[in-house]
Scaffold this active site. Structure first.
Site, PDB file in Angstrom:
ATOM      1  N   GLY A   7       0.843  -1.255  -0.069  1.00 51.08           N
ATOM      2  CA  GLY A   7       0.008  -0.041   0.041  1.00 51.08           C
ATOM      3  C   GLY A   7       0.931   1.089   0.094  1.00 51.08           C
ATOM      4  N   GLY A  10      -0.525   4.662  -1.331  1.00 47.87           N
ATOM      5  CA  GLY A  10      -1.722   5.152  -0.826  1.00 47.87           C
ATOM      6  C   GLY A  10      -1.345   6.377   0.416  1.00 47.87           C
ATOM      7  N   MET A  12      -1.780   6.336   3.501  1.00 48.22           N
ATOM      8  CA  MET A  12      -0.924   5.902   4.777  1.00 48.22           C
ATOM      9  C   MET A  12       0.490   5.255   4.394  1.00 48.22           C
ATOM     10  SD  MET A  12      -2.291   6.284   7.475  1.00 48.22           S
ATOM     11  CE  MET A  12      -0.750   5.343   8.320  1.00 48.22           C
ATOM     12  N   ALA A  86      -2.587  -3.424   8.962  1.00 42.61           N
ATOM     13  CA  ALA A  86      -3.370  -2.411   9.537  1.00 42.61           C
ATOM     14  C   ALA A  86      -4.373  -2.137   8.581  1.00 42.61           C
ATOM     15  CB  ALA A  86      -2.395  -1.140   9.564  1.00 42.61           C
ATOM     16  N   THR A  88      -8.186  -2.385   6.976  1.00 37.54           N
ATOM     17  CA  THR A  88      -9.554  -2.813   7.719  1.00 37.54           C
ATOM     18  C   THR A  88     -10.533  -3.139   6.709  1.00 37.54           C
ATOM     19  OG1 THR A  88     -10.190  -0.502   7.698  1.00 37.54           O
ATOM     20  CG2 THR A  88      -9.094  -1.225   9.586  1.00 37.54           C
ATOM     21  N   ASN A 112      -7.105  -0.739  14.702  1.00 36.94           N
ATOM     22  CA  ASN A 112      -6.419   0.340  15.035  1.00 36.94           C
ATOM     23  C   ASN A 112      -5.042   0.452  15.330  1.00 36.94           C
ATOM     24  OD1 ASN A 112      -5.911   3.055  15.780  1.00 36.94           O
ATOM     25  ND2 ASN A 112      -8.045   3.475  15.348  1.00 36.94           N
ATOM     26  N   MET A 113      -4.003   1.008  14.748  1.00 33.82           N
ATOM     27  CA  MET A 113      -2.608   1.002  15.209  1.00 33.82           C
ATOM     28  C   MET A 113      -2.246   2.094  16.123  1.00 33.82           C
ATOM     29  SD  MET A 113      -0.749  -1.359  13.921  1.00 33.82           S
ATOM     30  CE  MET A 113      -1.518  -2.909  13.143  1.00 33.82           C
ATOM     31  N   HIS A 142     -15.326  10.044  10.359  1.00 32.19           N
ATOM     32  CA  HIS A 142     -14.149   9.960   9.489  1.00 32.19           C
ATOM     33  C   HIS A 142     -14.518  10.729   8.202  1.00 32.19           C
ATOM     34  CE1 HIS A 142     -13.264   6.198  11.583  1.00 32.19           C
ATOM     35  NE2 HIS A 142     -11.643   6.575  11.390  1.00 32.19           N
ATOM     36  N   LYS A 146     -13.215   7.742   3.184  1.00 34.68           N
ATOM     37  CA  LYS A 146     -13.274   6.417   3.836  1.00 34.68           C
ATOM     38  C   LYS A 146     -14.451   5.569   3.172  1.00 34.68           C
ATOM     39  CE  LYS A 146     -13.004   4.072   8.231  1.00 34.68           C
ATOM     40  NZ  LYS A 146     -11.672   3.435   8.019  1.00 34.68           N
TER      41      LYS A 146
END
Length: 250
Positions: A7, A10, A12, A86, A88, A112-113, A142, A146
């Site tokens: 990822g 992206g 993150m 991580a 979801t 959730n990290m 959010h 999302k």
């Protein structure tokens, strides 16, 4: 520590790379990544196919999407490398595959990290036992980009409550024309603007209300948590771990 980042293209992925670069005291380094196409970011090779990965690495961090997770888990099994998941919103079948894979490799899997959210979850476990006569509601907010709803964190919080009470989730009361049942836990979802993430759990009793809340100021908190989880896994045996294990609570 050499990190393979699933990822990587992206939002993150960019946050993790920035977080690694900012920590000049650490020897952490993203050595390669996985995305939907072959490309390059800041001199880092990005693969469109996991079978093509040539670089050596110590751990995989997955911040991709639910449709890629099975492939990333299979890749981790093939390489026999620790994995931090991580991502979801995945289906139960994928979650079952993650659990099966943890019989062979060490995996940290958390909805959730954030270290703060996991502290909230620990508190919630205690409160849901102590305040057994209180009604409980969960509200999550959010940004408008999302995709999954409700958030994985909201589901995590509900699961903590359900360990201590016989409850079921209610996601929308709009068509209802009856009073709330004691066994309900309402989960309300808000999507708008650029809200990074907010989660509130409300305990409503007779003549009193208690609310516990976590607000994310930036996505960096999730990156820091994922990197901490990666370090936690470095010398771990096979098994399925979560962020409470990483924080040393268990």
């Amino acid at each position: 520590m050499k990190i393979f980042l699933s990822g990587i293209t992206g939002s993150m992925g960019h946050v993790i790379m920035d977080t690694v670069k900012e920590n000049t005291l650490s020897e952490d380094k993203v050595v390669a990544g996985f995305a939907g196409r072959n490309t390059e970011i800041d001199g880092i090779k990005v693969y469109g196919y996991l079978d093509d990965v040539a670089e050596d690495f110590d751990v995989i961090i997955d911040f991709s999407n639910k449709f890629c997770t099975s492939d990333v888990v299979s890749f981790a099994l093939k390489k026999k490398k620790p994995l931090v998941i991580a991502t979801t919103g995945m289906d139960d079948e994928v979650v079952d595959f993650i659990k099966e894979a943890s019989d062979k490799i060490p995996i940290v899997f958390s909805q959730n990290m954030s270290m703060g959210v996991n502290a909230l979850d620990i508190i919630l476990d205690k409160l849901s036992k102590m305040l057994d006569d209180f009604d409980i509601e969960i509200i999550e907010k959010h940004h408008n980009q999302k995709v999954d709803s409700p958030s994985g964190t909201a589901k995590m919080l509900f699961n903590t409550i359900s360990k201590n009470r016989e409850v079921y989730p209610v996601y929308d009361r709009t068509p209802f024309h009856e009073k709330r049942k004691k066994e309900e836990v309402g989960i309300s979802v808000i999507r708008g603007g650029t809200i990074t993430g907010e989660h509130s759990v409300i305990f409503a009793g007779e003549d009193e209300v208690l609310e516990i809340k976590h607000s994310a100021g930036s996505k960096k908190i999730f990156a820091k948590g994922a990197i901490k989880a990666a370090h936690f896994l470095k010398d771990k045996e096979k098994g399925l771990y979560n962020m409470q294990d990483v924080l040393g609570v268990k």
